[in-house]
Design a protein around this motif. Structure first.
Motif, PDB file in Angstrom:
ATOM      1  N   SER A   7       0.814  -1.200   0.000  1.00  0.00           N
ATOM      2  CA  SER A   7       0.000   0.000   0.000  1.00  0.00           C
ATOM      3  C   SER A   7       0.857   1.263   0.000  1.00  0.00           C
ATOM      4  O   SER A   7       0.431   2.297  -0.463  1.00  0.00           O
ATOM      5  N   THR A   8       2.074   1.154   0.502  1.00  0.00           N
ATOM      6  CA  THR A   8       2.949   2.326   0.484  1.00  0.00           C
ATOM      7  C   THR A   8       4.295   1.936  -0.131  1.00  0.00           C
ATOM      8  O   THR A   8       5.310   1.866   0.545  1.00  0.00           O
ATOM      9  N   PRO A   9       4.264   1.682  -1.429  1.00  0.00           N
ATOM     10  CA  PRO A   9       5.475   1.200  -2.081  1.00  0.00           C
ATOM     11  C   PRO A   9       6.632   2.200  -2.035  1.00  0.00           C
ATOM     12  O   PRO A   9       7.782   1.819  -2.238  1.00  0.00           O
ATOM     13  N   SER A  10       6.309   3.444  -1.781  1.00  0.00           N
ATOM     14  CA  SER A  10       7.384   4.439  -1.787  1.00  0.00           C
ATOM     15  C   SER A  10       8.242   4.340  -0.519  1.00  0.00           C
ATOM     16  O   SER A  10       9.371   4.804  -0.499  1.00  0.00           O
ATOM     17  N   VAL A  54      20.046  -8.759   1.841  1.00  0.00           N
ATOM     18  CA  VAL A  54      21.370  -8.296   1.423  1.00  0.00           C
ATOM     19  C   VAL A  54      22.441  -9.234   1.987  1.00  0.00           C
ATOM     20  O   VAL A  54      22.210  -9.934   2.981  1.00  0.00           O
ATOM     21  N   THR A  55      23.588  -9.253   1.354  1.00  0.00           N
ATOM     22  CA  THR A  55      24.697 -10.077   1.854  1.00  0.00           C
ATOM     23  C   THR A  55      25.329  -9.375   3.062  1.00  0.00           C
ATOM     24  O   THR A  55      25.011  -8.214   3.359  1.00  0.00           O
ATOM     25  N   GLY A  56      26.236 -10.084   3.713  1.00  0.00           N
ATOM     26  CA  GLY A  56      26.969  -9.500   4.832  1.00  0.00           C
ATOM     27  C   GLY A  56      27.672  -8.214   4.438  1.00  0.00           C
ATOM     28  O   GLY A  56      27.888  -7.317   5.259  1.00  0.00           O
ATOM     29  N   GLU A  57      28.006  -8.094   3.152  1.00  0.00           N
ATOM     30  CA  GLU A  57      28.685  -6.881   2.645  1.00  0.00           C
ATOM     31  C   GLU A  57      27.678  -5.810   2.229  1.00  0.00           C
ATOM     32  O   GLU A  57      28.069  -4.763   1.702  1.00  0.00           O
ATOM     33  N   GLY A  58      26.407  -6.110   2.407  1.00  0.00           N
ATOM     34  CA  GLY A  58      25.379  -5.111   2.090  1.00  0.00           C
ATOM     35  C   GLY A  58      24.929  -5.132   0.640  1.00  0.00           C
ATOM     36  O   GLY A  58      24.179  -4.271   0.194  1.00  0.00           O
ATOM     37  N   GLU A  59      25.358  -6.158  -0.111  1.00  0.00           N
ATOM     38  CA  GLU A  59      24.974  -6.245  -1.519  1.00  0.00           C
ATOM     39  C   GLU A  59      23.548  -6.783  -1.664  1.00  0.00           C
ATOM     40  O   GLU A  59      23.188  -7.765  -0.998  1.00  0.00           O
ATOM     41  N   PHE A  60      22.785  -6.201  -2.546  1.00  0.00           N
ATOM     42  CA  PHE A  60      21.395  -6.626  -2.762  1.00  0.00           C
ATOM     43  C   PHE A  60      21.330  -8.065  -3.301  1.00  0.00           C
ATOM     44  O   PHE A  60      22.064  -8.424  -4.225  1.00  0.00           O
ATOM     45  N   ILE A  61      20.437  -8.877  -2.726  1.00  0.00           N
ATOM     46  CA  ILE A  61      20.241 -10.249  -3.238  1.00  0.00           C
ATOM     47  C   ILE A  61      18.862 -10.373  -3.895  1.00  0.00           C
ATOM     48  O   ILE A  61      18.739 -10.768  -5.040  1.00  0.00           O
ATOM     49  N   ALA A  62      17.839 -10.015  -3.144  1.00  0.00           N
ATOM     50  CA  ALA A  62      16.461 -10.199  -3.629  1.00  0.00           C
ATOM     51  C   ALA A  62      15.514  -9.447  -2.707  1.00  0.00           C
ATOM     52  O   ALA A  62      15.906  -9.034  -1.609  1.00  0.00           O
ATOM     53  N   CYS A  63      14.270  -9.294  -3.167  1.00  0.00           N
ATOM     54  CA  CYS A  63      13.284  -8.712  -2.256  1.00  0.00           C
ATOM     55  C   CYS A  63      12.032  -9.589  -2.216  1.00  0.00           C
ATOM     56  O   CYS A  63      11.780 -10.384  -3.116  1.00  0.00           O
ATOM     57  N   GLY A  64      11.304  -9.438  -1.132  1.00  0.00           N
ATOM     58  CA  GLY A  64      10.121 -10.269  -0.938  1.00  0.00           C
ATOM     59  C   GLY A  64       9.427  -9.931   0.361  1.00  0.00           C
ATOM     60  O   GLY A  64       9.591  -8.824   0.880  1.00  0.00           O
ATOM     61  N   ARG A  81      15.485  -5.078  -7.649  1.00  0.00           N
ATOM     62  CA  ARG A  81      14.810  -4.161  -6.726  1.00  0.00           C
ATOM     63  C   ARG A  81      13.507  -3.694  -7.363  1.00  0.00           C
ATOM     64  O   ARG A  81      13.547  -2.992  -8.377  1.00  0.00           O
ATOM     65  N   VAL A  82      12.383  -4.135  -6.809  1.00  0.00           N
ATOM     66  CA  VAL A  82      11.093  -3.725  -7.385  1.00  0.00           C
ATOM     67  C   VAL A  82      10.202  -3.158  -6.292  1.00  0.00           C
ATOM     68  O   VAL A  82      10.432  -3.378  -5.105  1.00  0.00           O
ATOM     69  N   SER A  83       9.191  -2.412  -6.718  1.00  0.00           N
ATOM     70  CA  SER A  83       8.167  -1.950  -5.777  1.00  0.00           C
ATOM     71  C   SER A  83       6.987  -2.896  -5.867  1.00  0.00           C
ATOM     72  O   SER A  83       6.533  -3.204  -6.974  1.00  0.00           O
ATOM     73  N   PRO A  84       6.475  -3.331  -4.747  1.00  0.00           N
ATOM     74  CA  PRO A  84       5.334  -4.253  -4.798  1.00  0.00           C
ATOM     75  C   PRO A  84       4.044  -3.491  -5.076  1.00  0.00           C
ATOM     76  O   PRO A  84       3.163  -3.408  -4.227  1.00  0.00           O
ATOM     77  N   ASP A  85       3.934  -2.946  -6.271  1.00  0.00           N
ATOM     78  CA  ASP A  85       2.741  -2.161  -6.589  1.00  0.00           C
ATOM     79  C   ASP A  85       1.886  -2.874  -7.633  1.00  0.00           C
ATOM     80  O   ASP A  85       2.256  -3.924  -8.152  1.00  0.00           O
ATOM     81  N   THR A  86       0.748  -2.274  -7.954  1.00  0.00           N
ATOM     82  CA  THR A  86      -0.208  -2.918  -8.852  1.00  0.00           C
ATOM     83  C   THR A  86       0.420  -3.280 -10.187  1.00  0.00           C
ATOM     84  O   THR A  86       0.178  -4.366 -10.723  1.00  0.00           O
ATOM     85  N   SER A  87       1.245  -2.396 -10.727  1.00  0.00           N
ATOM     86  CA  SER A  87       1.772  -2.676 -12.064  1.00  0.00           C
ATOM     87  C   SER A  87       2.744  -3.862 -12.034  1.00  0.00           C
ATOM     88  O   SER A  87       2.771  -4.673 -12.959  1.00  0.00           O
ATOM     89  N   PHE A  88       3.500  -4.000 -10.938  1.00  0.00           N
ATOM     90  CA  PHE A  88       4.388  -5.158 -10.808  1.00  0.00           C
ATOM     91  C   PHE A  88       3.574  -6.453 -10.800  1.00  0.00           C
ATOM     92  O   PHE A  88       3.868  -7.409 -11.527  1.00  0.00           O
TER      93      PHE A  88
END
Ligand code: SAH
Length: 399
Positions: A7-10, A54-64, A81-88
């Motif tokens: 509801s607040t993807p931002s 994120v990894t121990g080094e702060g690298e992005f892995i995935a979102c969910g 990196r995505v926003s969980p919004d309607t268009s996604f």
């Protein structure tokens, strides 16, 4: 600060460090779950929150999404990196719908199969092109309810939706059980499957209303139709209806009064008059038939899942074994038994062993002449065998 997903993807997603080596390896091979014991701490997270791994080094892995109260803690939705919004979600659902267009009748099928369509916990079936039947089976999917429903509306217009939030998974996730019609959902819907008309209850039905996963197995069942046919654990009669055309008699057995009434209705609807309808426990009915010296040329044995967790697996194996022994004893020489298990944890090798024991203890000589699987609109991810649940055997008795 309370973080809310969808509801607040931002809002900026909270980060969660994943350093467990095995989990990292599994995730990078396409696995979509991270277990609670693989995460250092989930303090501060609430059920359904959107997270970035994120990894121990702060690298992005995935979102969910995350549920700190479930053994399956994180469910991955994207490696970007995505926003969980309607268009996604619209895009993901459209991709799932598109995938099925060359495979099945997209008026009567499963449109979205959760993890297998990269939408963990989210299931949508379409019934007769008239109603969408939806399940939100995880805290993450539940939190995104509004977004999911909006995405569906964007694709399917004002098609009514029945939310069948009744699965046992919801209890594990700490969610309530509910059935909610959105729009004008009729009580009954007429489907078409392999050329047969099948009426199903939309609101009161089991699961999402129908078992599309057995579509191919039912077609195959019809090829063996002759003599006396038994559809045990029939629900609205899918298997038996497929054999009625060439059988002398089809006997339907289910413990649900409503299901048995639908078997009767569906036989009439297809102008078959060779049905026998029995409301009974499946085990009891099989024992009774043996006592009455009844026998069958073709049997479908499709019980509900006997095992929902590892603890009950041994007990489930015994139940499958006993049930199949009872069924084999009713099989005429030359007869064929379709036997199935929809318990995810009951792997094919375990199921085979249970059937082998049943055959040995019944003293009846059978051979495996085929293996059964879930239909193509319930696809299996090679990287996630957890998406495979339905398995079965076609057994033929000697003689
Ligand atoms: N064969 C059906 C699906 C069966 S689902 C199809 O392909 O469409 C399992 C069915 O078993 C349900 O209809 C449920 O009502 C029934 N059932 C559950 N427990 C039962 C029991 N102990 N005895 C008989 N039927 C049972």
């Amino acid at each position: 600060m309370k973080h809310s997903a969808g509801s607040t993807p931002s809002n900026r997603p909270r980060k969660l460090t994943l350093s467990d080596k095995r989990a990292l390896r599994r995730v990078s091979a396409g696995f979509q779950w991270v277990y609670a014991n693989e995460l250092p701490s989930m303090k501060g997270f609430e059920s359904g929150d959107w997270v970035e791994l994120v990894t121990g080094e702060g690298e992005f892995i995935a979102c969910g999404t995350i549920n700190p109260h479930s053994l399956i803690a994180v469910r991955i939705l994207s490696r970007q990196r995505v926003s969980p919004d309607t268009s996604f979600f619209k895009q993901r659902i459209e991709a799932a719908f598109q995938f099925r267009k060359t495979l099945v009748d997209t008026k009567n099928c499963r449109i979205v199969f959760a993890e297998a369509d990269n939408l963990p916990g989210f299931i949508t079936d379409i019934l007769g092109g008239q109603v969408l039947s939806v399940q939100l089976n995880t805290a993450g999917a539940e939190r995104l309810k509004k977004t999911y429903l909006e995405a569906l509306q964007n694709i399917f217009g004002n098609l009514p939706v029945i939310l069948k939030n009744e699965s046992a998974f919801r209890q594990i996730e700490g969610l309530t059980i509910e059935t909610v019609p959105i729009g004008n959902v009729p009580d009954e819907i007429e489907l078409v499957e392999n050329g047969l008309k099948i009426r199903v209850p939309a609101k009161e039905g089991q699961k999402t209303g129908y078992y599309f996963d057995q579509r191919d197995n039912k077609r195959r069942f019809s090829e063996f139709a002759r003599g006396n046919v038994l559809d045990c654990f029939s629900y609205v009669g899918g298997f038996g209806l497929h054999a009625a055309n060439r059988a002398n008699r089809v006997t339907f057995v289910d413990s649900s009064t409503g299901a048995v009434e639908f078997c009767r209705k569906n036989m009439e609807l297809n102008q078959f008059d060779n049905g026998e309808f029995i409301k009974s426990d499946g085990f009891d009915a099989l024992s009774r038939f043996a006592g009455e010296n009844r026998s069958f040329d073709l049997i479908s044995l499709d019980p509900p899942a006997f095992s929902k967790n590892r603890k009950s697996l041994k007990k489930a194996e015994k139940a499958y074994s006993r049930l199949n022994r009872l069924a084999l004893q009713l099989l005429n020489p030359g007869g064929v038994l379709f036997t199935m298990s929809c318990s995810r944890l009951m792997e094919a090798s375990l199921f085979d062993a249970a059937i082998a024991r049943a055959a040995a203890s019944s003293g009846i000589s059978v051979r495996i002449i085929g293996r059964l699987h879930q239909a193509a609109d319930h696809p299996i991810l090679p990287s996630m065998r957890e998406t495979e649940y339905l398995k079965g055997l076609v057994l033929k008795r000697e003689g």
